[in-house]
Design a protein around this motif. Structure first.
Motif, PDB file in Angstrom:
ATOM      1  N   VAL A 168       0.835  -1.199   0.000  1.00 11.73           N
ATOM      2  CA  VAL A 168       0.000   0.000   0.000  1.00 11.73           C
ATOM      3  C   VAL A 168       0.874   1.256   0.000  1.00 11.73           C
ATOM      4  O   VAL A 168       0.559   2.250  -0.677  1.00 11.73           O
ATOM      5  N   GLU A 169       1.967   1.230   0.735  1.00 13.34           N
ATOM      6  CA  GLU A 169       2.887   2.372   0.710  1.00 13.34           C
ATOM      7  C   GLU A 169       3.490   2.562  -0.678  1.00 13.34           C
ATOM      8  O   GLU A 169       3.691   3.690  -1.134  1.00 13.34           O
ATOM      9  N   GLN A 172       0.982   4.266  -2.859  1.00 12.64           N
ATOM     10  CA  GLN A 172       0.880   5.705  -2.615  1.00 12.64           C
ATOM     11  C   GLN A 172       1.826   6.480  -3.517  1.00 12.64           C
ATOM     12  O   GLN A 172       1.458   7.534  -4.052  1.00 12.64           O
ATOM     13  N   TYR A 173       3.032   5.990  -3.693  1.00 18.16           N
ATOM     14  CA  TYR A 173       3.983   6.676  -4.568  1.00 18.16           C
ATOM     15  C   TYR A 173       3.547   6.590  -6.030  1.00 18.16           C
ATOM     16  O   TYR A 173       3.840   7.481  -6.831  1.00 18.16           O
ATOM     17  N   THR A 175       0.608   6.958  -7.156  1.00 21.17           N
ATOM     18  CA  THR A 175      -0.417   7.960  -7.463  1.00 21.17           C
ATOM     19  C   THR A 175       0.186   9.285  -7.924  1.00 21.17           C
ATOM     20  O   THR A 175      -0.563  10.189  -8.317  1.00 21.17           O
ATOM     21  N   SER A 182      -6.094   7.185  -7.116  1.00 19.12           N
ATOM     22  CA  SER A 182      -6.103   7.940  -5.859  1.00 19.12           C
ATOM     23  C   SER A 182      -7.189   7.467  -4.903  1.00 19.12           C
ATOM     24  O   SER A 182      -6.935   7.249  -3.712  1.00 19.12           O
ATOM     25  N   VAL A 185      -6.468   3.804  -3.561  1.00 20.74           N
ATOM     26  CA  VAL A 185      -5.333   3.758  -2.640  1.00 20.74           C
ATOM     27  C   VAL A 185      -5.677   4.465  -1.333  1.00 20.74           C
ATOM     28  O   VAL A 185      -5.297   4.008  -0.250  1.00 20.74           O
ATOM     29  N   ASN A 186      -6.391   5.585  -1.407  1.00 25.66           N
ATOM     30  CA  ASN A 186      -6.799   6.280  -0.191  1.00 25.66           C
ATOM     31  C   ASN A 186      -7.658   5.384   0.683  1.00 25.66           C
ATOM     32  O   ASN A 186      -7.535   5.385   1.914  1.00 25.66           O
ATOM     33  N   CYS A 189      -5.503   2.825   2.514  1.00 23.41           N
ATOM     34  CA  CYS A 189      -4.695   3.386   3.601  1.00 23.41           C
ATOM     35  C   CYS A 189      -5.482   3.532   4.904  1.00 23.41           C
ATOM     36  O   CYS A 189      -4.873   3.785   5.952  1.00 23.41           O
ATOM     37  N   ARG A 263      -9.416  12.229  -0.245  1.00 19.24           N
ATOM     38  CA  ARG A 263      -9.186  12.139   1.195  1.00 19.24           C
ATOM     39  C   ARG A 263     -10.505  12.128   1.948  1.00 19.24           C
ATOM     40  O   ARG A 263     -11.454  12.831   1.582  1.00 19.24           O
TER      41      ARG A 263
END
Length: 386
Positions: A168-169, A172-173, A175, A182, A185-186, A189, A263
């Motif tokens: 998952v980390e 994030q990169y 995206t 986005s 992945v959000n 997280c 978000r």
């Protein structure tokens, strides 16, 4: 602290070494290196950006040069090749540098020149990620998130917490060049500490979508206009677990997507108007930062930025100075968007839901709608643009 083994001073056993310069690997080494580089650039004639600390710019006789720093990796570009080479020569007098020529690969991001545009791609990064997850031969999917399966918390925990967090980390990169990932992945997280088998299945779905879009990237092209316009959207009470809303926005400079976000909001919204209004406040803060950066670089046109929202209540609330009864509980910091509208910096307009580009950042979408919005966000295939 103790003296290094075999280098003890018998006369001063309690003394330690005093470093005259920074050593690679220590915590303060990056700060010391950046300070030395910054001081040299300022003496050379560069100006340090107040909006972005890693950006420096140089202006001379109508020519501009921009220098972007990430630790010891540097990108330099400008409108005059001779001036760029001169500044590189000055930089080489103080540091051991190697000019790699035209930008091709930087921080796992590949730049691919196409017809009249440039595509930022992370093909190698995505391939390595599939290898890491042992999903090189997985089946492909058309969307990264399911529209039928809700986010639930099953009772069966997933035992490999480290693998979930690592992937998952890495997503994030990814995206940075794939805004279409986005929202998915959000959502992933949000379950770093309460991981279940269902959440791991969501990760595998994203990886299966990546498998089918390895050659996709973010397209940047020359734009006839440099005006800023942004789309903001919110999915009111979209999370079935805590009933919080998800905000999303997309900021365009001309025809190029330059900033985006997906978000979850910090508090529960009592109405769709409140959720959309909070999303407008988020995009207003981002647009303010983009405008300040362009003004500092002398690239801003001076025209007001346009914000597009698909909620009439939130649109009216931005221009109406009267606090309605149903918005008294909204935090004061969200109301700064009114000041921006009143001063003429922003213009908030209504846009229909079908034309709302930020819809892809707030909820899972069916395949036809998702593909259409992905194209409008300039996420395209390298093979089709070649």
């Amino acid at each position: 602290m103790k003296q290094p083994p075999c280098y003890e001073d018998p006369t001063h056993p309690n003394h330690v070494c005093h470093l005259q310069r920074s050593l690679y690997g220590l915590k303060q080494a990056p700060r010391a290196w950046f300070k030395r580089l910054r001081d040299f650039l300022l003496t050379t004639g560069f100006n340090a950006s107040k909006t972005d600390v890693s950006l420096f710019y140089y202006s001379s006789d109508g020519c501009q040069v921009f220098l972007l720093v990430y630790v010891d990796d540097i990108i330099m570009m400008g409108s005059n090749a001779t001036l760029v080479n001169t500044l590189l020569s000055r930089l080489a007098t103080a540091f051991k540098i190697r000019d790699l020529g035209k930008l091709g690969f930087f921080l796992c991001i590949e730049t691919v020149d196409t017809k009249g545009s440039m595509i930022l791609s992370q093909r190698r990064y995505m391939s390595n990620l599939l290898n890491q997850a042992v999903m090189v031969d997985c089946k492909q999917l058309a969307t990264p998130a399911s529209t039928t399966q809700a986010v639930t918390s099953s009772d069966e925990p997933f035992d490999n917490l480290t693998q979930y967090r690592r992937i998952v980390e890495a997503l994030q990169y990814l995206t940075l060049t794939r805004p279409d990932l986005s929202y998915a992945v959000n959502r992933l997280c949000q379950f770093m500490h309460t991981l279940t088998v269902d959440h791991w299945a969501m990760v595998k779905r994203v990886l299966r979508y990546i498998k089918g879009t390895l050659d996709y990237g973010l397209r940047l092209s020359s734009s006839p206009t440099a005006t800023i316009h942004a789309y903001s959207d919110s999915d009111w009470a979209g999370c079935p677990i805590d009933r919080k809303s998800t905000s999303g926005y997309a900021v365009f400079l001309g025809t190029n997507l330059v900033s985006w976000l997906s978000r979850k909001q910090r508090t529960v919204a009592r109405s769709s108007t409140e959720a959309e209004y909070k999303a407008l406040a988020d995009v207003a803060a981002e647009v303010t930062w983009v405008v300040s950066l362009l003004r500092e670089l002398g690239l801003h046109t001076g025209q007001p930025s346009t914000l597009w929202c698909d909620n009439l209540g939130a649109t009216y609330l931005c221009a109406n100075p009267v606090f309605h009864a149903r918005t008294k509980h909204v935090e004061i910091d969200y109301h700064f968007v009114r000041d921006k509208v009143a001063s003429g910096d922003f213009v908030v307009n209504f846009v229909s839901t079908k034309d709302q580009l930020a819809d892809v950042f707030t909820k899972p979408l069916p395949e036809p709608r998702f593909i259409a919005l992905r194209y409008k966000l300039n996420v395209v295939s390298l093979t089709l643009c070649a």
